[in-house]
Scaffold this motif. Structure first.
Motif, PDB file in Angstrom:
ATOM      1  N   GLY A  49       0.818  -1.223   0.000  1.00 44.30           N
ATOM      2  CA  GLY A  49       0.000   0.000   0.000  1.00 44.30           C
ATOM      3  C   GLY A  49       0.843   1.260   0.000  1.00 44.30           C
ATOM      4  N   ASP A  50       1.979   1.217   0.680  1.00 45.85           N
ATOM      5  CA  ASP A  50       2.902   2.352   0.713  1.00 45.85           C
ATOM      6  C   ASP A  50       3.334   2.717  -0.709  1.00 45.85           C
ATOM      7  OD1 ASP A  50       4.819   4.176   2.132  1.00 45.85           O
ATOM      8  OD2 ASP A  50       6.273   2.878   1.144  1.00 45.85           O
ATOM      9  N   SER A  51       3.645   1.704  -1.521  1.00 40.51           N
ATOM     10  CA  SER A  51       4.097   1.936  -2.899  1.00 40.51           C
ATOM     11  C   SER A  51       2.955   2.416  -3.793  1.00 40.51           C
ATOM     12  CB  SER A  51       4.701   0.659  -3.486  1.00 40.51           C
ATOM     13  OG  SER A  51       5.862   0.308  -2.779  1.00 40.51           O
ATOM     14  N   VAL A  52       1.769   1.816  -3.631  1.00 37.69           N
ATOM     15  CA  VAL A  52       0.611   2.224  -4.440  1.00 37.69           C
ATOM     16  C   VAL A  52       0.268   3.687  -4.133  1.00 37.69           C
ATOM     17  CG1 VAL A  52      -1.855   1.839  -4.880  1.00 37.69           C
ATOM     18  CG2 VAL A  52      -0.310  -0.121  -4.602  1.00 37.69           C
ATOM     19  N   LEU A  53       0.257   4.040  -2.860  1.00 35.62           N
ATOM     20  CA  LEU A  53      -0.027   5.420  -2.441  1.00 35.62           C
ATOM     21  C   LEU A  53       0.970   6.389  -3.072  1.00 35.62           C
ATOM     22  CD1 LEU A  53      -1.418   7.532  -0.544  1.00 35.62           C
ATOM     23  CD2 LEU A  53       0.270   6.884   1.187  1.00 35.62           C
ATOM     24  N   SER A  54       2.242   6.022  -3.029  1.00 34.07           N
ATOM     25  CA  SER A  54       3.290   6.890  -3.563  1.00 34.07           C
ATOM     26  C   SER A  54       3.097   7.133  -5.064  1.00 34.07           C
ATOM     27  CB  SER A  54       4.658   6.255  -3.297  1.00 34.07           C
ATOM     28  OG  SER A  54       5.681   7.202  -3.469  1.00 34.07           O
ATOM     29  N   VAL A  55       2.732   6.081  -5.795  1.00 38.09           N
ATOM     30  CA  VAL A  55       2.507   6.213  -7.244  1.00 38.09           C
ATOM     31  C   VAL A  55       1.304   7.122  -7.523  1.00 38.09           C
ATOM     32  CG1 VAL A  55       1.755   4.961  -9.306  1.00 38.09           C
ATOM     33  CG2 VAL A  55       3.582   4.024  -7.899  1.00 38.09           C
ATOM     34  N   VAL A  56       0.207   6.908  -6.807  1.00 41.50           N
ATOM     35  CA  VAL A  56      -1.010   7.714  -7.026  1.00 41.50           C
ATOM     36  C   VAL A  56      -0.738   9.189  -6.720  1.00 41.50           C
ATOM     37  CG1 VAL A  56      -3.381   8.152  -6.221  1.00 41.50           C
ATOM     38  CG2 VAL A  56      -2.618   5.806  -6.646  1.00 41.50           C
ATOM     39  N   VAL A  57      -0.050   9.449  -5.606  1.00 40.88           N
ATOM     40  CA  VAL A  57       0.256  10.830  -5.218  1.00 40.88           C
ATOM     41  C   VAL A  57       1.209  11.472  -6.230  1.00 40.88           C
ATOM     42  CG1 VAL A  57       1.396  12.275  -3.467  1.00 40.88           C
ATOM     43  CG2 VAL A  57      -0.200  10.494  -2.761  1.00 40.88           C
ATOM     44  N   ALA A  58       2.251  10.736  -6.632  1.00 40.09           N
ATOM     45  CA  ALA A  58       3.213  11.270  -7.600  1.00 40.09           C
ATOM     46  C   ALA A  58       2.529  11.588  -8.931  1.00 40.09           C
ATOM     47  CB  ALA A  58       4.354  10.273  -7.808  1.00 40.09           C
ATOM     48  N   ASP A  59       1.663  10.688  -9.384  1.00 37.29           N
ATOM     49  CA  ASP A  59       0.950  10.882 -10.642  1.00 37.29           C
ATOM     50  C   ASP A  59       0.055  12.122 -10.567  1.00 37.29           C
ATOM     51  OD1 ASP A  59      -0.033   9.696 -13.310  1.00 37.29           O
ATOM     52  OD2 ASP A  59      -1.903   9.923 -12.196  1.00 37.29           O
ATOM     53  N   TYR A  60      -0.646  12.269  -9.437  1.00 36.12           N
ATOM     54  CA  TYR A  60      -1.528  13.426  -9.248  1.00 36.12           C
ATOM     55  C   TYR A  60      -0.725  14.729  -9.267  1.00 36.12           C
ATOM     56  CZ  TYR A  60      -4.276  16.919  -6.771  1.00 36.12           C
ATOM     57  OH  TYR A  60      -4.908  18.087  -6.421  1.00 36.12           O
ATOM     58  N   LEU A  61       0.363  14.769  -8.495  1.00 35.50           N
ATOM     59  CA  LEU A  61       1.162  16.002  -8.412  1.00 35.50           C
ATOM     60  C   LEU A  61       1.807  16.340  -9.752  1.00 35.50           C
ATOM     61  CD1 LEU A  61       2.897  15.517  -4.930  1.00 35.50           C
ATOM     62  CD2 LEU A  61       1.026  17.079  -5.495  1.00 35.50           C
ATOM     63  N   PHE A  62       2.276  15.313 -10.455  1.00 34.04           N
ATOM     64  CA  PHE A  62       2.923  15.525 -11.749  1.00 34.04           C
ATOM     65  C   PHE A  62       1.968  16.197 -12.734  1.00 34.04           C
ATOM     66  CE2 PHE A  62       4.037  14.242 -16.064  1.00 34.04           C
ATOM     67  CZ  PHE A  62       5.395  14.547 -16.112  1.00 34.04           C
ATOM     68  N   HIS A  63       0.724  15.732 -12.759  1.00 32.92           N
ATOM     69  CA  HIS A  63      -0.234  16.259 -13.726  1.00 32.92           C
ATOM     70  C   HIS A  63      -0.923  17.537 -13.266  1.00 32.92           C
ATOM     71  CE1 HIS A  63       0.085  12.091 -15.371  1.00 32.92           C
ATOM     72  NE2 HIS A  63       0.043  12.776 -16.492  1.00 32.92           N
ATOM     73  N   GLN A  64      -0.947  17.792 -11.957  1.00 33.69           N
ATOM     74  CA  GLN A  64      -1.626  18.979 -11.437  1.00 33.69           C
ATOM     75  C   GLN A  64      -0.702  20.181 -11.310  1.00 33.69           C
ATOM     76  OE1 GLN A  64      -4.950  19.433 -10.691  1.00 33.69           O
ATOM     77  NE2 GLN A  64      -5.159  17.469 -11.711  1.00 33.69           N
ATOM     78  N   SER A  65       0.594  19.949 -11.375  1.00 38.64           N
ATOM     79  CA  SER A  65       1.524  21.024 -11.074  1.00 38.64           C
ATOM     80  C   SER A  65       2.720  20.976 -12.016  1.00 38.64           C
ATOM     81  CB  SER A  65       2.004  20.880  -9.618  1.00 38.64           C
ATOM     82  OG  SER A  65       3.089  21.727  -9.372  1.00 38.64           O
ATOM     83  N   GLY A  66       3.129  22.137 -12.471  1.00 37.46           N
ATOM     84  CA  GLY A  66       4.314  22.197 -13.324  1.00 37.46           C
ATOM     85  C   GLY A  66       5.577  22.488 -12.525  1.00 37.46           C
ATOM     86  N   ARG A  67       5.517  22.221 -11.224  1.00 41.64           N
ATOM     87  CA  ARG A  67       6.641  22.561 -10.350  1.00 41.64           C
ATOM     88  C   ARG A  67       7.848  21.662 -10.589  1.00 41.64           C
ATOM     89  NH1 ARG A  67       4.118  25.056  -4.967  1.00 41.64           N
ATOM     90  NH2 ARG A  67       2.120  25.678  -5.814  1.00 41.64           N
ATOM     91  N   PRO A  68       9.040  22.138 -10.202  1.00 45.72           N
ATOM     92  CA  PRO A  68      10.264  21.343 -10.422  1.00 45.72           C
ATOM     93  C   PRO A  68      10.326  20.114  -9.522  1.00 45.72           C
ATOM     94  CG  PRO A  68      10.786  23.365  -9.222  1.00 45.72           C
ATOM     95  CD  PRO A  68       9.350  23.477  -9.643  1.00 45.72           C
ATOM     96  N   GLU A  69      11.206  19.200  -9.868  1.00 41.32           N
ATOM     97  CA  GLU A  69      11.319  17.897  -9.198  1.00 41.32           C
ATOM     98  C   GLU A  69      11.474  18.022  -7.686  1.00 41.32           C
ATOM     99  OE1 GLU A  69      13.681  14.531  -7.529  1.00 41.32           O
ATOM    100  OE2 GLU A  69      14.435  16.531  -7.959  1.00 41.32           O
ATOM    101  N   GLY A  70      12.317  18.949  -7.240  1.00 42.44           N
ATOM    102  CA  GLY A  70      12.550  19.106  -5.795  1.00 42.44           C
ATOM    103  C   GLY A  70      11.285  19.440  -5.029  1.00 42.44           C
ATOM    104  N   GLU A  71      10.490  20.339  -5.608  1.00 47.53           N
ATOM    105  CA  GLU A  71       9.238  20.722  -4.948  1.00 47.53           C
ATOM    106  C   GLU A  71       8.240  19.575  -4.966  1.00 47.53           C
ATOM    107  OE1 GLU A  71       7.207  24.458  -5.495  1.00 47.53           O
ATOM    108  OE2 GLU A  71       9.042  25.350  -6.295  1.00 47.53           O
ATOM    109  N   LEU A  72       8.182  18.851  -6.092  1.00 48.77           N
ATOM    110  CA  LEU A  72       7.270  17.706  -6.182  1.00 48.77           C
ATOM    111  C   LEU A  72       7.619  16.659  -5.131  1.00 48.77           C
ATOM    112  CD1 LEU A  72       6.994  17.226 -10.059  1.00 48.77           C
ATOM    113  CD2 LEU A  72       5.286  18.211  -8.533  1.00 48.77           C
ATOM    114  N   THR A  73       8.923  16.430  -4.946  1.00 49.36           N
ATOM    115  CA  THR A  73       9.379  15.460  -3.937  1.00 49.36           C
ATOM    116  C   THR A  73       8.939  15.887  -2.546  1.00 49.36           C
ATOM    117  OG1 THR A  73      11.287  14.886  -5.302  1.00 49.36           O
ATOM    118  CG2 THR A  73      11.425  14.315  -2.965  1.00 49.36           C
ATOM    119  N   ARG A  74       9.078  17.181  -2.254  1.00 47.09           N
ATOM    120  CA  ARG A  74       8.686  17.702  -0.933  1.00 47.09           C
ATOM    121  C   ARG A  74       7.179  17.575  -0.733  1.00 47.09           C
ATOM    122  NH1 ARG A  74       6.657  22.384   0.494  1.00 47.09           N
ATOM    123  NH2 ARG A  74       7.042  23.366  -1.525  1.00 47.09           N
TER     124      ARG A  74
END
Length: 221
Positions: A49-74
């Motif tokens: 579940g930890d990995s599935v959550l991380s993928v869903v959150v990363a996918d959402y942030l990637f498509h919702q925000s044009g922010r740089p990698e460092g900010e997306l990671t934070r």
């Protein structure tokens, strides 16, 4: 009195094809250790579940925000932290559905952040295994798109605006609570030095506070 694991399906708006998966997701190691029969606990599901959550959150942030990698990671770290997961789990009262050992239950396990946030991840894995990524995503997205996220932390931004006047003090107050336990709606007012700035609503107190701060910012700016 704990709720039965099966009752959680109504809260999740999802019916399991294999209800045993949900039961395992809600079974703490303490319960399995005390059981007279071999019982599977939720640690392996938590890992997935930890990995599935991380993928869903990363996918959402990637498509919702044009922010740089460092900010997306934070931002991702903020949304998958134990604090965030505990808050999400409290919104559906997940602790009430857990199968805990007697000692863990008496010791306050139902409201222990580590126990409850781990179970939240296990529930994500159960949904993923039973209904695929779509079922997991449908469960996760309402939590991460409402209330406090690193992207839209209106309370912090309001504090920064208000602090331009050093004597200003902000206060948030819950003024209303409606709906059944699994679908509550909170109303929160935010005050500046006793003056009402704005009112907000949300499915948790924190979400309502964020909404109130957002409305207050729009008025002040």
């Amino acid at each position: 009195m704990a709720h039965k694991p099966e009752e959680l399906q109504e809260v999740l708006h999802y019916t399991f094809k294999n209800p045993a998966l949900l039961r395992i997701a809600l079974t703490h190691t303490s319960y399995a250790n005390e059981s007279k029969v071999a019982t599977t606990h939720n640690e392996r599901l938590e890992f997935l579940g930890d990995s599935v959550l991380s993928v869903v959150v990363a996918d959402y942030l990637f498509h919702q925000s044009g922010r740089p990698e460092g900010e997306l990671t934070r931002m991702r770290a903020s949304l998958v932290s134990e604090d965030a997961l505990f808050q999400f789990a409290q919104e559906i009262q997940l602790g009430e559905y857990l199968r805990l050992g007697h000692g863990e239950d008496l010791g306050g396990g139902r409201s222990r952040p580590s126990v409850v946030s781990d179970a939240f991840e296990a529930v994500i894995a159960a949904l993923y295994l039973d209904g695929g990524m779509e079922a997991a995503r449908n469960f996760i997205l309402p939590f991460i798109t409402e209330g406090k996220t690193a992207e839209d932390d209106y309370k912090t931004r309001l504090q920064e605006v208000v602090q331009q006047d050093p004597s200003a003090v902000l206060k948030y107050e819950v003024t209303g609570e409606t709906g059944p336990d699994h679908n509550k709606q909170f109303t929160v007012c935010v005050w500046r030095n006793g003056e009402l700035l704005a009112e907000g609503r949300g499915r948790s107190k924190k979400a309502a506070e964020q909404h109130a701060a957002k409305v207050a910012l729009e008025k002040l700016q």
